[in-house]
Design a protein around this motif. Structure first.
Motif, short mmCIF file in Angstrom:
data_model
loop_
_atom_site.label_atom_id
_atom_site.label_comp_id
_atom_site.label_asym_id
_atom_site.label_seq_id
_atom_site.Cartn_x
_atom_site.Cartn_y
_atom_site.Cartn_z
N VAL A 314 -2.92 -2.92 -2.84
CA VAL A 314 -4.38 -2.82 -2.19
C VAL A 314 -4.73 -4.16 -1.75
CG1 VAL A 314 -6.58 -1.73 -2.79
CG2 VAL A 314 -4.64 -0.64 -3.89
N ALA A 315 -4.34 -5.30 -2.59
CA ALA A 315 -4.65 -6.41 -2.29
C ALA A 315 -4.06 -6.86 -0.72
CB ALA A 315 -3.82 -7.56 -2.90
N SER A 316 -3.23 -6.09 -0.15
CA SER A 316 -3.04 -6.43 1.32
C SER A 316 -3.85 -5.51 2.30
CB SER A 316 -1.97 -5.58 1.72
OG SER A 316 -1.68 -4.44 1.64
N ASN A 317 -5.19 -4.86 1.76
CA ASN A 317 -6.18 -4.17 2.50
C ASN A 317 -7.14 -5.33 3.24
OD1 ASN A 317 -8.86 -3.03 2.76
ND2 ASN A 317 -7.88 -1.25 2.62
N LEU A 318 -7.33 -5.45 4.19
CA LEU A 318 -8.01 -6.35 4.88
C LEU A 318 -9.49 -6.47 4.41
CD1 LEU A 318 -6.52 -6.88 8.37
CD2 LEU A 318 -6.15 -8.04 6.35
N ALA A 319 -10.02 -5.03 4.32
CA ALA A 319 -11.45 -5.06 4.09
C ALA A 319 -11.63 -5.55 2.61
CB ALA A 319 -11.83 -3.57 4.11
N VAL A 320 -10.64 -5.13 1.55
CA VAL A 320 -10.74 -5.55 0.32
C VAL A 320 -10.70 -7.19 0.27
CG1 VAL A 320 -9.46 -5.51 -1.98
CG2 VAL A 320 -10.06 -3.41 -0.51
N ARG A 321 -9.91 -7.64 0.99
CA ARG A 321 -9.49 -9.17 0.99
C ARG A 321 -10.80 -9.96 1.54
NH1 ARG A 321 -3.83 -11.63 2.31
NH2 ARG A 321 -2.27 -10.18 1.09
N GLU A 322 -11.69 -9.44 2.28
CA GLU A 322 -12.74 -9.94 2.94
C GLU A 322 -13.71 -10.01 2.01
OE1 GLU A 322 -15.82 -9.41 6.67
OE2 GLU A 322 -14.05 -8.10 6.67
N VAL A 336 -6.83 -16.33 -3.32
CA VAL A 336 -5.51 -16.63 -3.15
C VAL A 336 -4.77 -15.35 -3.20
CG1 VAL A 336 -3.48 -17.74 -3.78
CG2 VAL A 336 -5.47 -19.07 -4.32
N CYS A 337 -4.25 -14.73 -2.15
CA CYS A 337 -3.50 -13.84 -1.98
C CYS A 337 -2.02 -13.81 -1.68
CB CYS A 337 -4.02 -12.52 -1.16
SG CYS A 337 -5.68 -12.34 -1.63
N PRO A 338 -0.93 -13.29 -2.16
CA PRO A 338 0.42 -13.41 -1.52
C PRO A 338 0.23 -12.89 -0.17
CG PRO A 338 0.50 -12.33 -3.75
CD PRO A 338 -0.94 -12.37 -3.39
N PRO A 339 1.36 -12.96 0.82
CA PRO A 339 1.49 -12.42 1.96
C PRO A 339 1.58 -10.88 1.72
CG PRO A 339 2.78 -14.21 1.70
CD PRO A 339 2.21 -13.94 0.66
N PRO A 340 0.99 -9.75 2.66
CA PRO A 340 0.99 -8.59 2.52
C PRO A 340 2.23 -7.95 1.97
CG PRO A 340 -0.54 -9.09 4.41
CD PRO A 340 0.29 -10.40 3.85
N SER A 341 3.47 -8.68 2.57
CA SER A 341 4.64 -7.85 2.17
C SER A 341 5.05 -8.18 0.86
CB SER A 341 5.78 -8.55 3.23
OG SER A 341 6.13 -9.94 3.10
#
Length: 393
Positions: A314-322, A336-341
């Motif tokens: 779910v950390a790849s979700n752009l709304a969550v990241r923002e 800090v988030c890893p790349p989505p993949s």
């Protein structure tokens, strides 16, 4: 906090790591990581300087979509079919043989028992047959440490692990050292995304990276009006508002009842998009509020966290990241988030966690088995100690 390793064991660990590095040549360790805790069959070879030498990941979206969720037996059967070729392809991509690998890391748990048994058995056999060190990796530790690969993330840091199987916040003091702050009282956020997508009859995304029900809901939510359907933010009442725990079952049930009461029509795309947007907004607000409480708990513990790490699918979700980016900034740290993949399940995170543990000499014997339910805080209590070999009990 008391150090995890004494001076004597640290010397043994450093001596062992140097020996591994010398065997590999050039002082760089290379670890093969295997993952099959749910429905992804994955392998990767990663070096201790943060390079991905090769990776292979086979998903099962098309297998499980017709069932509306993961079917454990089907997942395990496909792992059995896929794992040999996934390992073969990964070694071939890297131009390596098992003799070139310094250690084998496998997901030991938590996860689906039948699925875990595949990578554990494969990893144990490969490691023992080639006399390589074996590292049994905690799946959530792998997600937590992923952000350190090739970066300057330092301990301690606050970590939010958000996936289809887990939702929790924790302070990461170091490898093998974690303090749980908040966890879900019912469904994980990823499970809620998947089940709401099913209520809305949203077709899964079938791509190898970023596929499935949750990402399909995220994509549709971009078209929607999040204010058309007012949804409550979970745990917003006096008796639960100050708890850092999470809850998503009520939000999921609310949408199910809305469908049963015909407040929206899942066959109408605008209704689908608006409900998806409303759900995503409420879920994201909930994650932000509870993570803000986790920051406060860390301060109460006297821990000055270096950053906020968000990992898991779910950390790849752009709304969550923002949303989390704004929260991190308000606490004067970076997100800090890893790349989505590398947010979703993959072999790279298992290999990297294996490197982190290998460098401390934290090996496992070849006799280990999988652990279906495995609280992350239990790692330290399990009494890990540096070993010279996985032949040691």
């Amino acid at each position: 906090m008391r150090p995890l390793l004494s001076a004597t064991t640290l010397r043994r660990s450093l001596s062992y790591t140097r020996a591994c590095a010398e065997r590999s040549g050039g002082g760089v360790l290379r670890v093969l990581g295997l993952e099959s805790s749910c429905d992804d069959t994955a392998a990767a070879i990663v070096s201790s300087d943060g390079r991905i030498l090769a990776e292979t990941n086979v998903h099962q979206h098309s297998v499980h979509e017709q069932h509306g969720g993961i079917v454990p037996g089907l997942a395990a059967n496909h792992h059995l079919r896929n794992m040999p070729l996934v390992v073969h392809d990964t070694l071939k991509k890297a131009g390596m043989q098992m003799s070139d690998v310094d250690a084998v890391a496998v997901t030991r748990g938590p996860g689906l028992p039948a699925s875990l048994s595949v990578c554990v058995a494969a990893g144990k056999t490969l490691a023992a047959a080639h006399a390589k060190p074996l590292i049994g990796v905690h799946h959530m530790e792998a997600h937590a440490l992923m952000a350190r690969m090739g970066s300057d993330v330092r301990f301690p840091f606050l970590c939010l692990l958000i996936s289809g199987g887990h939702t929790l916040s924790l302070v990461v003091h170091g490898v093998n050292q974690y303090t749980m702050v908040g966890t879900t009282r019912d469904d994980s956020v990823g499970e809620a995304f998947d089940k709401v997508a099913r209520e809305l009859q949203i077709p899964w995304l079938g791509s190898q990276v970023g596929g499935g029900a949750g990402p399909a809901l995220e994509r549709l939510a971009r078209e929607g009006d999040p204010l058309r359907f007012a949804l409550p933010v979970p745990m917003d009442k006096a008796d639960s508002a100050r708890s850092p725990d999470f809850s998503f079952s009520g939000l999921k049930t609310r949408i199910k009842r809305m469908r049963e009461q015909r407040l929206f029509d899942p066959a109408v795309r605008r209704d689908q998009a608006d409900v998806a947007a409303a759900f995503q907004l409420a879920a994201t607000k909930h994650l932000r509020k509870k993570t803000a409480l986790a920051f406060a708990r860390a301060r109460e513990m006297g821990v000055d966290v270096s950053c906020l790490v968000a990992s898991g699918g779910v950390a790849s979700n752009l709304a969550v990241r923002e949303c989390l980016q704004q929260l991190a900034a308000s606490n004067s740290v970076d997100l800090v988030c890893p790349p989505p993949s590398l947010c979703t399940d993959n072999g790279v995170m298992i290999a990297w966690a294996g490197i982190e543990r290998l460098q401390m000499g934290l090996l496992d014997p070849y006799t280990i088995d999988f652990i279906q339910r495995w609280p992350l805080e239990d790692l330290k209590a399990m009494g890990y100690r540096p070993r010279a070999s996985s032949f040691e009990e």
